[in-house]
Design a protein around this motif. Structure first.
Motif, short mmCIF file in Angstrom:
data_model
loop_
_atom_site.label_atom_id
_atom_site.label_comp_id
_atom_site.label_asym_id
_atom_site.label_seq_id
_atom_site.Cartn_x
_atom_site.Cartn_y
_atom_site.Cartn_z
N LEU A 310 0.76 -1.23 0.11
CA LEU A 310 0.09 0.13 0.10
C LEU A 310 0.86 1.21 -0.11
O LEU A 310 0.57 2.33 -0.73
CB LEU A 310 -0.88 0.05 1.19
N ILE A 311 1.79 1.33 0.69
CA ILE A 311 2.67 2.38 0.82
C ILE A 311 3.47 2.51 -0.42
O ILE A 311 3.56 3.77 -1.15
CB ILE A 311 3.94 2.14 1.93
N ASN A 312 3.97 1.69 -1.21
CA ASN A 312 4.60 1.64 -2.50
C ASN A 312 3.43 2.26 -3.65
O ASN A 312 3.99 3.14 -4.44
CB ASN A 312 5.20 0.58 -2.83
N HIS A 313 2.34 1.83 -3.42
CA HIS A 313 1.39 2.14 -4.29
C HIS A 313 0.91 3.73 -4.03
O HIS A 313 0.99 4.33 -5.17
CB HIS A 313 -0.06 1.43 -4.01
N PHE A 314 0.76 4.24 -2.84
CA PHE A 314 0.44 5.48 -2.52
C PHE A 314 1.69 6.50 -2.90
O PHE A 314 1.49 7.59 -3.44
CB PHE A 314 0.11 5.67 -1.42
N VAL A 315 2.93 5.96 -2.86
CA VAL A 315 4.08 6.93 -3.07
C VAL A 315 4.28 7.07 -4.67
O VAL A 315 4.41 8.17 -4.96
CB VAL A 315 5.40 5.92 -2.61
N ARG A 316 3.65 6.04 -5.30
CA ARG A 316 3.98 6.11 -6.86
C ARG A 316 2.65 6.96 -7.44
O ARG A 316 2.62 7.84 -8.25
CB ARG A 316 3.69 4.64 -7.57
N GLU A 317 1.51 6.91 -6.41
CA GLU A 317 0.42 7.87 -6.90
C GLU A 317 0.69 9.24 -6.73
O GLU A 317 0.16 9.96 -7.36
CB GLU A 317 -0.88 7.40 -6.17
N PHE A 318 1.11 9.58 -5.47
CA PHE A 318 1.26 11.00 -5.05
C PHE A 318 2.70 11.82 -5.02
O PHE A 318 2.79 12.75 -4.88
CB PHE A 318 0.82 11.12 -3.53
#
Length: 460
Positions: A310-318
């Motif tokens: 989840l952290i990696n996903h949000f890092v890529r998104e934001f």
């Protein structure tokens, strides 16, 4: 237009030659023949077919079929053989369709067309499920339940779970096979407007009803109606909602005519409706009518192995810089995994978003992710744990975190409630409800800021 890929798992034979000839005379198909069991998985991985046709007389091992399904969950399996009745129970359940060799010439294209539709549906569902991030056992079970809900052919679904766990994503995944999804946040509608919002009204039904208005039930006809925060529906409206669900019809306010409605109902709530029904706060008969297919979305603390994903996903998104992925030390990652995240995925998402905005340099740190005040009290240092903060204190800090985040977004959008709500992906009433929950009066705050700016301009 992309071609439908069909993978043949068989040796060259008269039957296979016939099937390939049939497909070559039809536009929109591409085929690949693999006869070697040893290289079948590698060939399959490169081809990624929508349909796999298997010669069952070859006695391929069941383990190979399981492996192919893991490689490409979307693919549908069609088997054919001399005696389909002699298959193992696994094979009978695994294959979407099984034909005898005598049936091939008559039914092959009919079976392919049906499996092509199934593959397209599964592909759509799979894309929706990619938004539910994680690989934990809890998430895999959630996927399975979502597929069962989709196969239920329109049965009512009740999604439960704490705030911020992703109930809306689950609802959208279930509704992904429908071309018509209508969503309503029940907590954002005032009691006086509830009936009109759900069922519509006739012209002149009440003061201000200058024209006929279609309700949300009618707007969702033929599709899906998602009732978010269904536990907040007023008791006075629950009987009317129950009747509409049972009878499959509505009657707009001020109208003498009923309208037949066919829509799948998906409801979501963070309340324990069974307990509330026992306490007289929610109709028991409505609870049972909604709870046909129950889906409980796990809290983030119960699926901590998904936190890095989840952290990696949000890092890529934001990430504010294209193609830039900040460093996250093992110590920081472990601290984030240890934390229980009472606000669940929504809290994690907001924390990572804030961290990326406040970050200096190349590394995302705990001090960026949390406010300084929160970090000083709650972030575990080398020998400190989250046990140093009680839950009530955390709730107060979390409420202030959320209040400051909403306020920052309002200021960013020059106090435009419409633009701010759009940036959150919600409607205006929902934003007002969210602001009220954290003690933020939007109009009052706007006036205070305007007054402060005027005073600054005057040099006071």
């Amino acid at each position: 237009m992309d071609k439908t890929r069909i993978f043949f798992l068989s040796e060259e034979s008269e039957s296979i030659s016939f099937l390939e000839d049939v497909l070559s005379n039809v536009d929109g198909y591409e085929t690949f023949l693999s006869s070697d069991t040893m290289n079948a998985a590698e060939n399959f991985r490169r081809f990624l077919p929508a349909i796999t046709v298997v010669d069952l007389d070859r006695n391929f091992p069941d383990a190979l079929f399981r492996n192919l399904r893991e490689i490409c969950p979307v693919t549908r399996f069609l088997g054919f053989g001399s005696d389909p009745l002699q298959l193992t129970p696994f094979q009978q359940n695994f294959f979407s369709d099984i034909l005898s060799k005598d049936d091939l010439r008559l039914r092959f294209m009919t079976a392919v067309n049906e499996l092509k539709k199934q593959a397209a549906i599964v592909s759509t569902i799979s894309k929706a499920l990619t938004k539910i991030i994680g690989h934990s056992t809890a998430v895999k079970k959630l996927y399975q339940t979502i597929f069962k809900a989709i196969r239920s052919k329109g049965a009512t679904v009740l999604i439960t779970g704490e705030s911020g766990v992703g109930k809306e994503l689950v609802a959208k995944a279930i509704a992904s096979v429908s071309s018509n999804l209508v969503s309503v946040n029940c907590s954002a509608i005032t009691e006086s407007l509830f009936e009109s919002e759900l069922f519509g009204h006739a012209r002149g039904a009440f003061t201000g009803a200058i024209s006929e208005r279609k309700g949300l039930f009618e707007a969702a006809n033929g599709g899906v109606l998602f009732l978010d925060e269904v536990g907040d529906i007023p008791l006075s409206m629950q009987a009317k909602l129950l009747r509409s669900l049972q009878e499959g019809e509505i009657r707009p306010i001020g109208s003498n005519e009923t309208k037949k409605i066919k829509a799948q109902i998906i409801a979501a709530t963070n309340h324990d409706l069974q307990k509330e029904a026992a306490a007289g706060k929610f109709r028991e008969d409505l609870f049972y009518r909604l709870n046909v297919i129950p889906i409980e979305v796990p809290a983030l603390r119960d699926r901590k192995e998904d936190i890095p994903d989840l952290i990696n996903h949000f890092v890529r998104e934001f990430s504010l810089r294209p193609n830039f992925i900040p460093k996250i030390s093992d110590e920081t990652m472990q601290a984030l995994i240890r934390y229980d995240w009472p606000g669940n995925i929504r809290e994690l998402e907001n924390a990572i978003h804030r961290g990326l905005i406040l970050m200096d340099g190349e590394e995302l740190t705990l001090e960026n992710i949390f406010t300084k005040n929160f970090a000083q009290q709650a972030i575990p240092a080398a020998a400190r744990t989250w046990e140093n903060i009680d839950y009530k204190t955390f709730q107060e800090l979390q409420r202030e975190e959320e209040r400051q985040f909403i306020l920052a977004k309002l200021k960013e959008n020059n106090y435009s409630v419409t633009r701010t709500a759009e940036s959150f992906g919600i409607q205006r009433p929902a934003l007002y409800a969210l602001a009220k929950r954290v003690g933020l009066d939007v109009a009052q705050q706007r006036n205070l800021d305007e007054e402060k700016n005027r005073d600054g301009a005057l040099g006071r």
